[in-house]
Design a protein around this motif. Structure first.
Motif, PDB file in Angstrom:
ATOM      1  N   LEU A 128       0.823  -1.204   0.000  1.00 25.34           N
ATOM      2  CA  LEU A 128       0.000   0.000   0.000  1.00 25.34           C
ATOM      3  C   LEU A 128       0.862   1.261   0.000  1.00 25.34           C
ATOM      4  N   VAL A 129       1.980   1.201   0.724  1.00 22.74           N
ATOM      5  CA  VAL A 129       2.897   2.344   0.718  1.00 22.74           C
ATOM      6  C   VAL A 129       3.429   2.571  -0.693  1.00 22.74           C
ATOM      7  N   ALA A 130       3.782   1.486  -1.358  1.00 23.99           N
ATOM      8  CA  ALA A 130       4.277   1.605  -2.731  1.00 23.99           C
ATOM      9  C   ALA A 130       3.208   2.175  -3.651  1.00 23.99           C
ATOM     10  N   LEU A 131       1.962   1.751  -3.450  1.00 25.39           N
ATOM     11  CA  LEU A 131       0.873   2.260  -4.279  1.00 25.39           C
ATOM     12  C   LEU A 131       0.623   3.741  -4.011  1.00 25.39           C
ATOM     13  N   PHE A 132       0.805   4.155  -2.748  1.00 23.56           N
ATOM     14  CA  PHE A 132       0.615   5.565  -2.421  1.00 23.56           C
ATOM     15  C   PHE A 132       1.721   6.417  -3.052  1.00 23.56           C
ATOM     16  N   VAL A 133       2.952   5.893  -3.039  1.00 25.96           N
ATOM     17  CA  VAL A 133       4.076   6.632  -3.626  1.00 25.96           C
ATOM     18  C   VAL A 133       4.022   6.590  -5.153  1.00 25.96           C
ATOM     19  N   ARG A 134       3.666   5.415  -5.696  1.00 24.67           N
ATOM     20  CA  ARG A 134       3.575   5.253  -7.145  1.00 24.67           C
ATOM     21  C   ARG A 134       2.169   4.796  -7.522  1.00 24.67           C
TER      22      ARG A 134
END
Length: 349
Positions: free
Chosen positions: A191-197
């Motif tokens: 989810l962090v990766a999706l928020f950043v990218r």
């Protein structure tokens, strides 16, 4: 002797054409209005039947037993507080969906978006859920949103709901198992990766479509839209979970030990129910997951009525927010349509 017919009125033929068009529009408007009314009635009846079946099939004996041990005023305050907390969480969930809906090119006002959202939201109480489909398609047609785009919005929203719910739910892992399970929190990285990218979500959907040999999605969300949806939906999970914590505290659960079990566990249990799509609204699945968590902080005999009360609170708040939001949005829509018809009688709705 030549007769005189007087001057020719060129507006006579034009007026007859306009009158004919007006009558044709009125006939079409009357037919379309009756179809709309029939769809609304069928959906309303199906929703009522679904709610009756839901309430009838539940064994509320443990809930009554727990309520009898408490002060009636306390029961009323706790239930009222739990309903309010969960309702706020549901409204935040609506704003998450609306962020994606507007982001995917549907330039409509919030009341029009609300009509679509709450029809789809209430559909989970309808047996078979298929009754809501023609209603959703009709609403989408009114605002020039096709079936593909509409399905894309609900699919993207479901992905955001599932990812944020699982991520919030992971916080209950160390509390339910042991502190050594803290490594489970590493699962928050997707989810962090999706928020950043945020573009990773669009790429993932496109690749999934290729694997399934389906045409690529015709909709894609922007970075800002996905980030708004993720943030709002995450807040929705966190706030909604507090209703379960309030119920557990009332039943005697330790405040600190039960906090993550209830707040995060509610998100995990609800997503588990969503993933098991063959079960209406996760019935039974959500309760089983919640029982596993609550059993670590209170006796099973006490956890059972808490879980059932949570199900009741969720059902009542969902119906209240869904039906209330839909009726309010429909009222605003009809009022606006009435004002537009006063200017242009050819408009239908």
């Amino acid at each position: 002797m030549t007769g005189s017919t007087g001057p020719v009125d060129p507006s006579g033929s034009t007026g007859s054409v306009v009158e004919a068009v007006r009558r044709a529009v009125e006939r079409r408007s009357g037919w379309w209005r009756r179809v709309n009314q029939l769809l609304v009635v069928v959906f309303g009846l199906a929703l009522t039947v679904g709610l009756v079946l839901f309430l009838r099939d539940q064994d509320w004996t443990p809930v009554r037993t727990l309520a009898q041990r408490l002060d009636p005023v306390q029961v009323g305050l706790v239930l009222g507080g739990a309903l309010l907390i969960n309702s706020v969480g549901l409204l935040l969930g609506y704003h998450s969906w609306q962020a994606l809906f507007a982001d995917l090119g549907a330039a409509v006002d919030r009341w029009t978006a609300a009509r679509l959202f709450f029809v789809g939201f209430l559909a989970k109480f309808v047996p078979g859920r298929f009754v809501a489909l023609p209603v959703l398609l009709r609403l989408g047609k009114e605002i020039n949103v096709g079936a593909v785009r509409l399905a894309g919005v609900f699919l993207l929203s479901w992905v955001v709901v599932a990812l944020t719910g699982m991520t919030v739910g992971l916080a209950a892992g160390p509390a339910v198992f042991d502190r050594a399970a803290g490594w489970m929190l590493l699962a928050v990285l997707p989810l962090v990766a999706l928020f950043v990218r945020p573009d990773l979500l669009n790429r993932g959907l496109a690749r999934t479509a290729r694997l399934l040999r389906r045409p690529p999605p015709q909709v894609s969300a922007s970075r800002a839209g996905i980030r708004r949806a993720i943030t709002t939906q995450s807040l929705s999970w966190v706030i909604s979970g507090h209703h379960l914590w309030l119920l557990a505290l009332t039943a005697g659960a330790p405040p600190l030990r039960s906090y993550l079990v209830c707040v995060a566990g509610f998100a995990a249990a609800t997503v588990a129910g969503l993933l098991v799509m063959v079960v209406p609204d996760g019935l039974g699945v959500r309760e089983a997951v919640l029982m596993v968590g609550l059993a670590t902080v209170m006796p099973v005999s006490v956890a059972a009525p808490v879980v059932l009360t949570s199900r009741l609170v969720c059902a009542v708040s969902e119906v209240a927010v869904g039906a209330g939001g839909l009726l309010l949005a429909q009222y605003v829509h009809r009022r606006r349509l009435g004002l537009r018809r006063a200017v242009d009688p050819a408009l239908t709705g």
